[in-house]
Scaffold this motif. Structure first.
Motif, mmCIF file in Angstrom:
data_model
loop_
_atom_site.group_PDB
_atom_site.id
_atom_site.type_symbol
_atom_site.label_atom_id
_atom_site.label_comp_id
_atom_site.label_asym_id
_atom_site.label_seq_id
_atom_site.Cartn_x
_atom_site.Cartn_y
_atom_site.Cartn_z
ATOM 1 N N VAL A 187 42.999 -45.035 18.176
ATOM 2 C CA VAL A 187 42.413 -44.547 16.926
ATOM 3 C C VAL A 187 43.514 -43.879 16.119
ATOM 4 O O VAL A 187 44.341 -43.142 16.665
ATOM 5 N N LEU A 188 43.521 -44.137 14.806
ATOM 6 C CA LEU A 188 44.471 -43.521 13.889
ATOM 7 C C LEU A 188 43.704 -42.637 12.911
ATOM 8 O O LEU A 188 42.641 -43.026 12.415
ATOM 9 N N TYR A 189 44.252 -41.456 12.633
ATOM 10 C CA TYR A 189 43.642 -40.518 11.700
ATOM 11 C C TYR A 189 44.585 -40.243 10.525
ATOM 12 O O TYR A 189 45.801 -40.116 10.712
ATOM 13 N N GLY A 190 43.977 -40.074 9.350
ATOM 14 C CA GLY A 190 44.693 -39.542 8.201
ATOM 15 C C GLY A 190 43.899 -38.351 7.693
ATOM 16 O O GLY A 190 42.665 -38.421 7.607
ATOM 17 N N ALA A 191 44.574 -37.252 7.374
ATOM 18 C CA ALA A 191 43.836 -36.031 7.029
ATOM 19 C C ALA A 191 44.527 -35.242 5.925
ATOM 20 O O ALA A 191 45.743 -35.343 5.723
ATOM 21 N N GLN A 218 50.408 -38.900 19.333
ATOM 22 C CA GLN A 218 51.343 -38.974 18.206
ATOM 23 C C GLN A 218 50.831 -38.135 17.043
ATOM 24 O O GLN A 218 49.662 -38.229 16.670
ATOM 25 N N HIS A 219 51.723 -37.311 16.482
ATOM 26 C CA HIS A 219 51.323 -36.389 15.411
ATOM 27 C C HIS A 219 52.449 -36.258 14.391
ATOM 28 O O HIS A 219 53.609 -36.096 14.770
ATOM 29 N N ILE A 220 52.114 -36.320 13.122
ATOM 30 C CA ILE A 220 53.082 -36.117 12.046
ATOM 31 C C ILE A 220 52.470 -35.140 11.046
ATOM 32 O O ILE A 220 51.361 -35.358 10.559
ATOM 33 N N GLY A 221 53.167 -34.064 10.785
ATOM 34 C CA GLY A 221 52.698 -33.096 9.803
ATOM 35 C C GLY A 221 51.861 -31.971 10.363
ATOM 36 O O GLY A 221 51.376 -31.125 9.594
ATOM 37 N N VAL A 222 51.660 -31.918 11.681
ATOM 38 C CA VAL A 222 50.848 -30.837 12.252
ATOM 39 C C VAL A 222 51.668 -29.546 12.294
ATOM 40 O O VAL A 222 52.891 -29.565 12.403
ATOM 41 N N GLN A 223 50.987 -28.427 12.224
ATOM 42 C CA GLN A 223 51.646 -27.115 12.195
ATOM 43 C C GLN A 223 51.347 -26.279 13.432
ATOM 44 O O GLN A 223 51.967 -25.250 13.651
ATOM 45 N N THR A 224 50.383 -26.719 14.248
ATOM 46 C CA THR A 224 50.031 -25.994 15.470
ATOM 47 C C THR A 224 50.090 -26.956 16.648
ATOM 48 O O THR A 224 50.285 -28.162 16.467
ATOM 49 N N PRO A 231 49.134 -35.607 4.189
ATOM 50 C CA PRO A 231 49.938 -34.506 4.732
ATOM 51 C C PRO A 231 49.927 -34.480 6.259
ATOM 52 O O PRO A 231 50.864 -34.001 6.885
ATOM 53 N N VAL A 232 48.856 -35.005 6.863
ATOM 54 C CA VAL A 232 48.739 -35.011 8.321
ATOM 55 C C VAL A 232 48.231 -36.372 8.782
ATOM 56 O O VAL A 232 47.234 -36.876 8.259
ATOM 57 N N VAL A 233 48.922 -36.954 9.756
ATOM 58 C CA VAL A 233 48.439 -38.173 10.411
ATOM 59 C C VAL A 233 48.640 -37.999 11.916
ATOM 60 O O VAL A 233 49.604 -37.376 12.356
#
Length: 287
Positions: free
Chosen positions: A119-123, A47-53, A31-33
């Motif tokens: 660094v890449l994050y998946g959350a 870079q942000h995909i799916g963030v709400q804030t 849902p968030v990367v």
């Protein structure tokens, strides 16, 4: 008069980071990367995909702090099942992370030539631990991005050499520099053959062709039509490799290398290995 080669023409690396994040998201339905490049030992989350804030946008993560800073220092993937309570990381960034209601996170480094370049994050917003599938998806995206950045770096390096030679702002391309370029070109073609993604492999081969053709004496339309494998073999021969050595580097049999070399020599109307290499360089097939 403007120089022919302009380093500023390098594509925005942010686009490459975003493409890698989209790839990971598609493969594992995160849902968030988010993620970004490392500059001066600081990770910049661009870079942000799916963030709400807005908390994660533009956030700077210092080495050894938070999950990303931990990954930056350790240079290996790490994951937490509940970010807010995990005692394996520092909690300098709890405010923006928890504002997103993020719980489970996996972070992977983007390593190019031994250095962490990002660094890449998946959350997820659930406390269910992320399994191997999630880590593998992020790692695959990281490897693809690392390859893309390495290619861009090599293009920049070659353009700088070319610019210095044409403008007289440097000492031109020395013998050692030329040999290094040839080694990198050959290595790039070897890497391309190990890439499973067809589109990425085609891009790598295209970049290798462009690198080889920068100093071509002939027009592109006059180049001999060698197969990719014939060029691979000639690239190794140009480094002084024997058939056996070229076979090891290319994961081929010596007899296969010999056959490719013979075919290339015939197409180039060359009678020796040396003549074939010279003809390939004149035609812009080798640097």
């Amino acid at each position: 008069m403007q120089p022919i080669w302009d380093i500023s023409m390098r594509p925005d690396d942010g686009d490459a980071f975003r493409q890698a994040l989209r790839l990971a998201q598609r493969r594992c339905d995160f849902p968030v990367v988010f993620g970004g490049p490392v500059q001066g030992e600081v990770l910049h989350l661009t870079q942000h995909i799916g963030v709400q804030t807005a908390g994660l946008r533009g956030l700077c993560v210092l080495a050894a702090t938070g999950l990303g800073g931990h990954v930056l220092v350790e240079r290996r993937s790490a994951a937490v099942a509940d970010y807010g309570s995990d005692d394996s990381i520092t909690h300098d960034y709890d405010a923006p992370v928890l504002a997103e209601r993020i719980r489970s996170v996996v972070a992977v480094p983007v390593v190019v030539a031994g250095s962490v370049r990002g660094v890449l994050y998946g959350a997820t917003r659930a406390s269910t631990p992320l399994g191997d599938r999630a880590t593998d998806a992020m790692a695959a995206a990281s490897r693809r991005l690392a390859t893309e950045l390495a290619v861009r770096d090599e293009v920049d390096r070659r353009l700088r050499f070319r610019l210095a030679s044409e403008t007289g702002t440097g000492h031109g391309t020395s013998h050692n520099e030329a040999e290094e370029i040839r080694e990198l070109h050959a290595e790039l073609r070897v890497i391309a053959q190990t890439v499973r993604d067809d589109s990425l492999r085609d891009r790598l081969l295209d970049v290798s062709r462009r690198l080889a053709g920068l100093g071509a004496a002939q027009a592109p339309g006059s180049r001999s039509r060698l197969s990719p494998r014939e060029i691979d073999v000639l690239a190794q021969v140009a480094l002084g490799c024997s058939n056996v050595e070229a076979a090891v580097r290319l994961s081929l049999k010596p007899e296969t290398v010999k056959a490719y070399l013979r075919s290339a020599m015939r197409k180039l109307n060359a009678h020796t290995r040396f003549e074939a290499v010279v003809a390939a360089r004149r035609g812009g097939l080798l640097p």
